[in-house]
Design a protein around this motif. Structure first.
Motif, PDB file in Angstrom:
ATOM      1  N   ILE A   6      20.818   5.648   9.539  1.00  0.00           N
ATOM      2  CA  ILE A   6      19.813   6.673   9.831  1.00  0.00           C
ATOM      3  C   ILE A   6      18.428   6.040   9.916  1.00  0.00           C
ATOM      4  CG2 ILE A   6      18.628   8.692   8.873  1.00  0.00           C
ATOM      5  CD1 ILE A   6      21.435   9.538   7.766  1.00  0.00           C
ATOM      6  N   ALA A   7      18.109   5.144   8.978  1.00  0.00           N
ATOM      7  CA  ALA A   7      16.795   4.489   8.980  1.00  0.00           C
ATOM      8  C   ALA A   7      16.601   3.643  10.232  1.00  0.00           C
ATOM      9  CB  ALA A   7      16.637   3.628   7.730  1.00  0.00           C
ATOM     10  N   LEU A   8      17.628   2.912  10.645  1.00  0.00           N
ATOM     11  CA  LEU A   8      17.513   2.085  11.843  1.00  0.00           C
ATOM     12  C   LEU A   8      17.366   2.943  13.091  1.00  0.00           C
ATOM     13  CD1 LEU A   8      20.094  -0.727  11.040  1.00  0.00           C
ATOM     14  CD2 LEU A   8      17.606  -0.924  11.101  1.00  0.00           C
ATOM     15  N   ALA A   9      18.126   4.035  13.170  1.00  0.00           N
ATOM     16  CA  ALA A   9      18.019   4.931  14.322  1.00  0.00           C
ATOM     17  C   ALA A   9      16.627   5.559  14.386  1.00  0.00           C
ATOM     18  CB  ALA A   9      19.097   6.010  14.249  1.00  0.00           C
ATOM     19  N   TYR A  10      16.105   5.983  13.248  1.00  0.00           N
ATOM     20  CA  TYR A  10      14.770   6.577  13.189  1.00  0.00           C
ATOM     21  C   TYR A  10      13.711   5.552  13.613  1.00  0.00           C
ATOM     22  CZ  TYR A  10      10.442   8.455  11.311  1.00  0.00           C
ATOM     23  OH  TYR A  10       9.149   8.877  11.167  1.00  0.00           O
ATOM     24  N   SER A  11      13.837   4.328  13.131  1.00  0.00           N
ATOM     25  CA  SER A  11      12.880   3.281  13.465  1.00  0.00           C
ATOM     26  C   SER A  11      12.885   2.998  14.965  1.00  0.00           C
ATOM     27  CB  SER A  11      13.211   2.011  12.681  1.00  0.00           C
ATOM     28  OG  SER A  11      12.355   0.973  13.046  1.00  0.00           O
ATOM     29  N   ALA A  12      14.063   2.929  15.552  1.00  0.00           N
ATOM     30  CA  ALA A  12      14.163   2.669  16.992  1.00  0.00           C
ATOM     31  C   ALA A  12      13.566   3.830  17.785  1.00  0.00           C
ATOM     32  CB  ALA A  12      15.621   2.455  17.383  1.00  0.00           C
ATOM     33  N   ARG A  13      13.861   5.050  17.383  1.00  0.00           N
ATOM     34  CA  ARG A  13      13.351   6.225  18.082  1.00  0.00           C
ATOM     35  C   ARG A  13      11.823   6.275  17.993  1.00  0.00           C
ATOM     36  NH1 ARG A  13      16.237  10.084  15.610  1.00  0.00           N
ATOM     37  NH2 ARG A  13      18.022   9.526  16.881  1.00  0.00           N
ATOM     38  N   ARG A  14      11.293   5.997  16.813  1.00  0.00           N
ATOM     39  CA  ARG A  14       9.846   5.996  16.621  1.00  0.00           C
ATOM     40  C   ARG A  14       9.177   4.930  17.492  1.00  0.00           C
ATOM     41  NH1 ARG A  14       7.539   5.059  10.733  1.00  0.00           N
ATOM     42  NH2 ARG A  14       6.149   3.476  11.514  1.00  0.00           N
TER      43      ARG A  14
ATOM     44  N   ARG B 236      23.972  -1.672  18.675  1.00  0.00           N
ATOM     45  CA  ARG B 236      25.251  -1.122  18.208  1.00  0.00           C
ATOM     46  C   ARG B 236      26.195  -2.227  17.757  1.00  0.00           C
ATOM     47  NH1 ARG B 236      24.427   2.486  22.461  1.00  0.00           N
ATOM     48  NH2 ARG B 236      25.640   1.197  23.875  1.00  0.00           N
ATOM     49  N   LEU B 237      26.259  -3.311  18.518  1.00  0.00           N
ATOM     50  CA  LEU B 237      27.139  -4.427  18.168  1.00  0.00           C
ATOM     51  C   LEU B 237      26.742  -5.037  16.834  1.00  0.00           C
ATOM     52  CD1 LEU B 237      29.436  -6.383  18.921  1.00  0.00           C
ATOM     53  CD2 LEU B 237      27.724  -7.770  20.101  1.00  0.00           C
ATOM     54  N   ALA B 238      25.451  -5.276  16.640  1.00  0.00           N
ATOM     55  CA  ALA B 238      24.981  -5.858  15.379  1.00  0.00           C
ATOM     56  C   ALA B 238      25.229  -4.912  14.214  1.00  0.00           C
ATOM     57  CB  ALA B 238      23.496  -6.210  15.483  1.00  0.00           C
ATOM     58  N   THR B 239      24.987  -3.622  14.435  1.00  0.00           N
ATOM     59  CA  THR B 239      25.215  -2.636  13.382  1.00  0.00           C
ATOM     60  C   THR B 239      26.696  -2.567  13.020  1.00  0.00           C
ATOM     61  OG1 THR B 239      23.313  -1.343  14.105  1.00  0.00           O
ATOM     62  CG2 THR B 239      24.927  -0.209  12.727  1.00  0.00           C
ATOM     63  N   LEU B 240      27.553  -2.531  14.029  1.00  0.00           N
ATOM     64  CA  LEU B 240      28.999  -2.479  13.763  1.00  0.00           C
ATOM     65  C   LEU B 240      29.491  -3.739  13.064  1.00  0.00           C
ATOM     66  CD1 LEU B 240      30.327  -0.786  17.018  1.00  0.00           C
ATOM     67  CD2 LEU B 240      30.185   0.199  14.713  1.00  0.00           C
ATOM     68  N   ALA B 241      28.969  -4.896  13.461  1.00  0.00           N
ATOM     69  CA  ALA B 241      29.370  -6.147  12.799  1.00  0.00           C
ATOM     70  C   ALA B 241      28.939  -6.132  11.335  1.00  0.00           C
ATOM     71  CB  ALA B 241      28.772  -7.346  13.530  1.00  0.00           C
ATOM     72  N   GLY B 242      27.719  -5.697  11.079  1.00  0.00           N
ATOM     73  CA  GLY B 242      27.231  -5.604   9.696  1.00  0.00           C
ATOM     74  C   GLY B 242      28.042  -4.612   8.876  1.00  0.00           C
TER      75      GLY B 242
ATOM     76  N   GLY C 224      28.855   4.361  -3.066  1.00  0.00           N
ATOM     77  CA  GLY C 224      27.558   3.724  -2.818  1.00  0.00           C
ATOM     78  C   GLY C 224      27.522   2.998  -1.490  1.00  0.00           C
ATOM     79  N   GLY C 225      28.619   2.337  -1.146  1.00  0.00           N
ATOM     80  CA  GLY C 225      28.686   1.636   0.134  1.00  0.00           C
ATOM     81  C   GLY C 225      28.608   2.591   1.310  1.00  0.00           C
ATOM     82  N   ILE C 226      29.305   3.699   1.207  1.00  0.00           N
ATOM     83  CA  ILE C 226      29.291   4.685   2.293  1.00  0.00           C
ATOM     84  C   ILE C 226      27.911   5.332   2.412  1.00  0.00           C
ATOM     85  CG2 ILE C 226      30.217   6.922   3.022  1.00  0.00           C
ATOM     86  CD1 ILE C 226      32.915   5.983   1.800  1.00  0.00           C
ATOM     87  N   VAL C 227      27.350   5.747   1.287  1.00  0.00           N
ATOM     88  CA  VAL C 227      26.032   6.380   1.307  1.00  0.00           C
ATOM     89  C   VAL C 227      24.965   5.375   1.779  1.00  0.00           C
ATOM     90  CG1 VAL C 227      24.224   7.411  -0.136  1.00  0.00           C
ATOM     91  CG2 VAL C 227      26.608   8.120  -0.409  1.00  0.00           C
ATOM     92  N   GLY C 228      25.017   4.161   1.249  1.00  0.00           N
ATOM     93  CA  GLY C 228      24.047   3.145   1.643  1.00  0.00           C
ATOM     94  C   GLY C 228      24.155   2.783   3.114  1.00  0.00           C
ATOM     95  N   GLY C 229      25.372   2.652   3.606  1.00  0.00           N
ATOM     96  CA  GLY C 229      25.575   2.354   5.029  1.00  0.00           C
ATOM     97  C   GLY C 229      25.064   3.482   5.907  1.00  0.00           C
ATOM     98  N   GLY C 230      25.347   4.710   5.493  1.00  0.00           N
ATOM     99  CA  GLY C 230      24.852   5.860   6.251  1.00  0.00           C
ATOM    100  C   GLY C 230      23.338   5.927   6.258  1.00  0.00           C
ATOM    101  N   ALA C 231      22.732   5.691   5.105  1.00  0.00           N
ATOM    102  CA  ALA C 231      21.265   5.711   5.012  1.00  0.00           C
ATOM    103  C   ALA C 231      20.659   4.608   5.874  1.00  0.00           C
ATOM    104  CB  ALA C 231      20.823   5.556   3.565  1.00  0.00           C
ATOM    105  N   ALA C 232      21.278   3.437   5.869  1.00  0.00           N
ATOM    106  CA  ALA C 232      20.763   2.333   6.691  1.00  0.00           C
ATOM    107  C   ALA C 232      20.862   2.670   8.171  1.00  0.00           C
ATOM    108  CB  ALA C 232      21.532   1.051   6.388  1.00  0.00           C
TER     109      ALA C 232
END
Length: 188
Positions: free
Chosen positions: A161-169, A102-108, A151-159
């Motif tokens: 979601i992808a990171l959450a999915y990867s961690a869950r998997r 969460r910290l790394a994601t928020l910083a990014g 684009g920034g909002i959509v791209g950030g949201g997609a990223a």
């Protein structure tokens, strides 16, 4: 971790980084050197991103995006090396402590938001936040700024979601492996 013959990239990277070099010393020294390298990589990624934000603030405009994209190189090399050495990156990512993730994601996201904000301000007003004389007057074409923000909002949201999915998997895979290990232990 699976074992296989290292690929050419891993071998070359090991030589350049000096992994098998006598300068790595004993296990303790090697551990410290490798942890220092990890810290240096994280610091370099955020430094590169902050330079991109600073360039956007002083009016370099979209050219600052090249610097922002350059921050992907160290993490790309990290992932490439790990995959070349046989590590499952989803599994590695799933082991990251949730608080650190969460910290790394928020910083990014904060860096990305600052970059988008600086560019948007420049595009909306025609002047950078801090004018140092590097940029000419920019037309206030709001469609470009709106596209950038969207684009920034959509791209950030997609990223996210992808990171959450990867961690869950990865967590599911670890749980399945743990269950299989327990079943194997019960058989003996």
């Amino acid at each position: 971790m699976t074992t296989h013959t290292p690929r050419r990239f891993t071998t070359t990277a090991d030589r350049l980084a000096g992994i098998a070099d006598p300068s790595m010393g004993d296990e303790r020294e090697r551990d410290i050197a490798l942890r220092a390298g990890t810290v240096a990589m994280v610091v370099s990624i955020f430094t590169i991103q902050l330079i991109g934000v600073a360039l956007a603030v002083i009016g370099v405009g979209m050219w600052s995006g090249i610097v922002i994209v350059a921050a992907l190189i160290p993490s790309g090399a990290y992932s490439w090396y790990c995959r070349s050495a046989g590590l499952d990156m989803n599994r590695v990512y799933s082991k990251i402590a949730p608080r650190r993730r969460r910290l790394a994601t928020l910083a990014g996201l904060a860096v990305a938001a600052a970059w988008i904000a600086a560019l948007s301000f420049h595009m909306f007003t025609g002047a950078p936040l801090i004018d140092v004389g590097l940029s000419d007057a920019v037309s206030t074409d709001s469609s470009t700024a709106a596209g950038l923000v969207t684009g920034g909002i959509v791209g950030g949201g997609a990223a996210m979601i992808a990171l959450a999915y990867s961690a869950r998997r990865g967590r599911r895979r670890l749980a399945a492996e743990d269950d299989a290990d327990e079943d194997a232990d019960d058989e003996y």
